[in-house]
Write a protein that holds these residues in place. Structure first.
Motif, PDB file in Angstrom:
ATOM      1  N   GLY A  48      -5.924  -3.360  -6.536  1.00 36.22           N
ATOM      2  CA  GLY A  48      -5.102  -4.454  -6.050  1.00 36.22           C
ATOM      3  C   GLY A  48      -4.255  -4.106  -4.842  1.00 36.22           C
ATOM      4  N   LEU A  49      -4.396  -2.883  -4.311  1.00 34.93           N
ATOM      5  CA  LEU A  49      -3.589  -2.447  -3.175  1.00 34.93           C
ATOM      6  C   LEU A  49      -4.441  -2.392  -1.910  1.00 34.93           C
ATOM      7  CD1 LEU A  49      -1.637   0.521  -4.824  1.00 34.93           C
ATOM      8  CD2 LEU A  49      -0.894  -1.854  -4.592  1.00 34.93           C
ATOM      9  N   PRO A  50      -3.800  -2.507  -0.727  1.00 33.36           N
ATOM     10  CA  PRO A  50      -4.553  -2.305   0.529  1.00 33.36           C
ATOM     11  C   PRO A  50      -5.111  -0.884   0.570  1.00 33.36           C
ATOM     12  CG  PRO A  50      -2.410  -3.293   0.949  1.00 33.36           C
ATOM     13  CD  PRO A  50      -2.394  -2.873  -0.479  1.00 33.36           C
ATOM     14  N   GLU A  51      -6.091  -0.674   1.437  1.00 29.39           N
ATOM     15  CA  GLU A  51      -6.723   0.646   1.509  1.00 29.39           C
ATOM     16  C   GLU A  51      -5.708   1.742   1.777  1.00 29.39           C
ATOM     17  OE1 GLU A  51     -10.416   2.893   3.799  1.00 29.39           O
ATOM     18  OE2 GLU A  51     -10.113   0.732   4.021  1.00 29.39           O
ATOM     19  N   LYS A  52      -4.745   1.469   2.623  1.00 23.16           N
ATOM     20  CA  LYS A  52      -3.684   2.430   2.927  1.00 23.16           C
ATOM     21  C   LYS A  52      -2.353   1.710   2.793  1.00 23.16           C
ATOM     22  CE  LYS A  52      -2.536   6.018   6.339  1.00 23.16           C
ATOM     23  NZ  LYS A  52      -2.883   6.588   7.648  1.00 23.16           N
ATOM     24  N   VAL A  53      -1.461   2.263   1.985  1.00 21.04           N
ATOM     25  CA  VAL A  53      -0.217   1.564   1.696  1.00 21.04           C
ATOM     26  C   VAL A  53       0.923   2.569   1.549  1.00 21.04           C
ATOM     27  CG1 VAL A  53      -0.683   1.595  -0.799  1.00 21.04           C
ATOM     28  CG2 VAL A  53       0.856  -0.120   0.142  1.00 21.04           C
ATOM     29  N   ASN A  54       2.103   2.166   2.022  1.00 22.22           N
ATOM     30  CA  ASN A  54       3.301   3.007   1.954  1.00 22.22           C
ATOM     31  C   ASN A  54       4.130   2.551   0.755  1.00 22.22           C
ATOM     32  OD1 ASN A  54       5.172   4.923   2.637  1.00 22.22           O
ATOM     33  ND2 ASN A  54       6.158   3.717   4.234  1.00 22.22           N
ATOM     34  N   LEU A  55       4.035   3.278  -0.354  1.00 22.73           N
ATOM     35  CA  LEU A  55       4.686   2.874  -1.600  1.00 22.73           C
ATOM     36  C   LEU A  55       6.037   3.563  -1.759  1.00 22.73           C
ATOM     37  CD1 LEU A  55       1.710   2.944  -4.138  1.00 22.73           C
ATOM     38  CD2 LEU A  55       2.590   1.023  -2.795  1.00 22.73           C
ATOM     39  N   ILE A  56       6.974   2.856  -2.367  1.00 20.59           N
ATOM     40  CA  ILE A  56       8.299   3.414  -2.668  1.00 20.59           C
ATOM     41  C   ILE A  56       8.174   4.210  -3.957  1.00 20.59           C
ATOM     42  CG2 ILE A  56      10.698   2.867  -3.199  1.00 20.59           C
ATOM     43  CD1 ILE A  56      10.306   0.253  -1.632  1.00 20.59           C
ATOM     44  N   VAL A  57       8.466   5.493  -3.882  1.00 19.61           N
ATOM     45  CA  VAL A  57       8.343   6.368  -5.041  1.00 19.61           C
ATOM     46  C   VAL A  57       9.687   6.708  -5.658  1.00 19.61           C
ATOM     47  CG1 VAL A  57       6.165   7.347  -4.261  1.00 19.61           C
ATOM     48  CG2 VAL A  57       8.309   8.429  -3.576  1.00 19.61           C
ATOM     49  N   SER A  58      10.774   6.400  -4.959  1.00 16.76           N
ATOM     50  CA  SER A  58      12.108   6.679  -5.496  1.00 16.76           C
ATOM     51  C   SER A  58      13.084   5.653  -4.927  1.00 16.76           C
ATOM     52  CB  SER A  58      12.556   8.101  -5.131  1.00 16.76           C
ATOM     53  OG  SER A  58      13.861   8.359  -5.600  1.00 16.76           O
ATOM     54  N   GLY A  59      13.903   5.080  -5.813  1.00 16.90           N
ATOM     55  CA  GLY A  59      14.920   4.129  -5.391  1.00 16.90           C
ATOM     56  C   GLY A  59      14.484   2.687  -5.487  1.00 16.90           C
TER      57      GLY A  59
END
Length: 413
Positions: free
Chosen positions: A391-402
């Protein structure tokens, strides 16, 4: 003496006064300084508040770029082999066992003779029933001949009485005979016609009785033949003898267990699918099996349970595989692999999953303008070091903290 005391007292008062005046001065100074600090703090806060009102606040979060990969959606689970079928063959008649043609563990073919039971008086009963059937069949033929003879004689009498009746009637018409002769001729003709019906009724009654006897004898004859056939016990299908329960010369009765036979071809493999995977397969889906000895086979799913096990919430499945070589025995632990298609997915830590107010599960990400966005996800499978989701774009900048401190649409650093 008194003078010295007065002087000492005066000096003491001076000292106490001097010390007290110094402490008071310090307190006043400290209080003034504290008042000044509070004033400065309030001023600083006021200044900062004015700055915050004029500048938009920006949050700081930690992000990481994730790229999709192709993953295999094959399902792996543990299973156990089970036999295709197994039955205990029991005797359907009584008698002494004459011979046993197998040993435990033998491979046998369908309809091969396994055990013979003594015939005793069964052949004599068969011969007697056959003779009764033959006698009754002859009686029916004889009865038909008697009927035909009686009916022929009756026809002749009727013809004779018809002639007599016609002659008497002509004589009466001419006045040459009495009415009594006409009445007698009419009576004889009527009796002859009645006799014809009696002959038919009598024959049909005799025929019905003979046919009932024949039916009964045929039933007896059939039972005798079946009983004789039951003295030869044959293998119901191709299989392996797993148990031998009787010995030669032993007298057995109806229902006595004789031997157990087991069929291992095709071999069945029983496993359990999780509720997450059960909708990914169907009857006819191909599967690969490997037993604990490293022997590999391919098969197809032949059964999927419509209801889950109450305690484990898993669904039973059965796989059938060719086992003509009998390399698979019943009760062996196996590994089952059900092939699936490849799918693009992202491997993420489960800790970054978040939940919207409407219950949608997904992850928060940062777009090119540093604005917080949300992507709903679907779990593909769990692994030890992460979770695969789609369900995500091929390349995605995800928030891992906060991510728990920010909302959709916020701008972040």
């Amino acid at each position: 003496m008194k003078k010295s005391i007065l002087i000492a007292t005066f000096i003491l008062l001076l000292v106490v006064g001097w010390i007290g005046s110094g402490q008071f001065s310090n307190n006043v100074v400290a209080q003034d300084e504290e008042t000044q600090e509070v004033s400065n703090t309030e001023t600083s806060y006021s200044e900062n508040s004015e700055n915050n009102e004029s500048e938009e606040f920006t949050f700081s979060v930690e992000t990481k770029i994730f790229t999709s990969s192709l993953i295999d959606q094959s399902i792996e689970l543990q299973g156990q082999t089970i036999h295709n079928k197994k039955i205990d063959v029991k005797s359907e008649t009584s008698g002494k066992i004459n011979s046993i043609e197998f040993s435990r563990g033998d491979n046998v073919s369908e309809n091969s003779e396994m055990i013979t039971i003594s015939l005793e008086d069964r052949k004599e009963k068969l011969l007697s029933a056959e003779k009764d059937l033959e006698r009754l069949s002859k009686e029916i033929i004889l009865n038909e001949k008697n009927r035909d003879n009686l009916l022929r004689q009756n026809v002749e009498r009727i013809e004779l009485y018809e002639i007599e009746y016609a002659s008497a009637k002509q004589l009466i018409d001419k006045g040459l005979s009495s009415k009594s002769k006409l009445s007698l001729a009419s009576f004889n003709l009527a009796n002859a016609k009645a006799d014809r019906e009696d002959i038919k009724i009598k024959f049909e009654s005799t025929l019905a009785s003979l046919e009932a006897q024949i039916t009964n004898v045929k039933s007896v004859l059939k039972n005798i033949k079946l009983d004789i056939n039951k003295t030869s016990i044959k293998a119901p299908f191709d299989g392996i003898i797993s148990e031998k329960m009787v010995e030669e010369t032993e007298f057995i009765s109806v229902g006595t267990p004789l031997f157990s036979i087991i069929d291992l071809d095709p071999i069945k493999i029983e496993g359990y699918l999780s509720e997450f995977d059960v909708n990914k397969v169907s009857v006819g889906t191909k599967a690969f099996i490997e037993d604990s000895n490293g022997i590999k086979k391919s098969g197809i799913i032949s059964f999927i349970s419509p209801s889950a096990e109450t305690s484990t919430r898993t669904f039973e499945i059965t796989i059938e595989a060719d086992n003509k070589d009998l390399s698979y025995k019943s009760g062996i632990t196996t590994k089952i692999v059900i092939k699936g298609s490849e799918l693009k997915a992202h491997k993420i830590p489960p800790s970054i999953l978040t939940l919207l107010d409407d219950g949608t599960v997904g992850v928060k990400a940062v777009d090119n303008e540093n604005m917080v966005t949300f992507y709903p996800t679907k779990t593909i499978k769990d692994t030890i070091d992460g979770m695969w989701v789609s369900g995500l774009p091929e390349k995605v900048n995800l928030i891992v903290s906060g991510q728990e401190y920010i909302s959709l649409g916020d701008t972040v650093n």
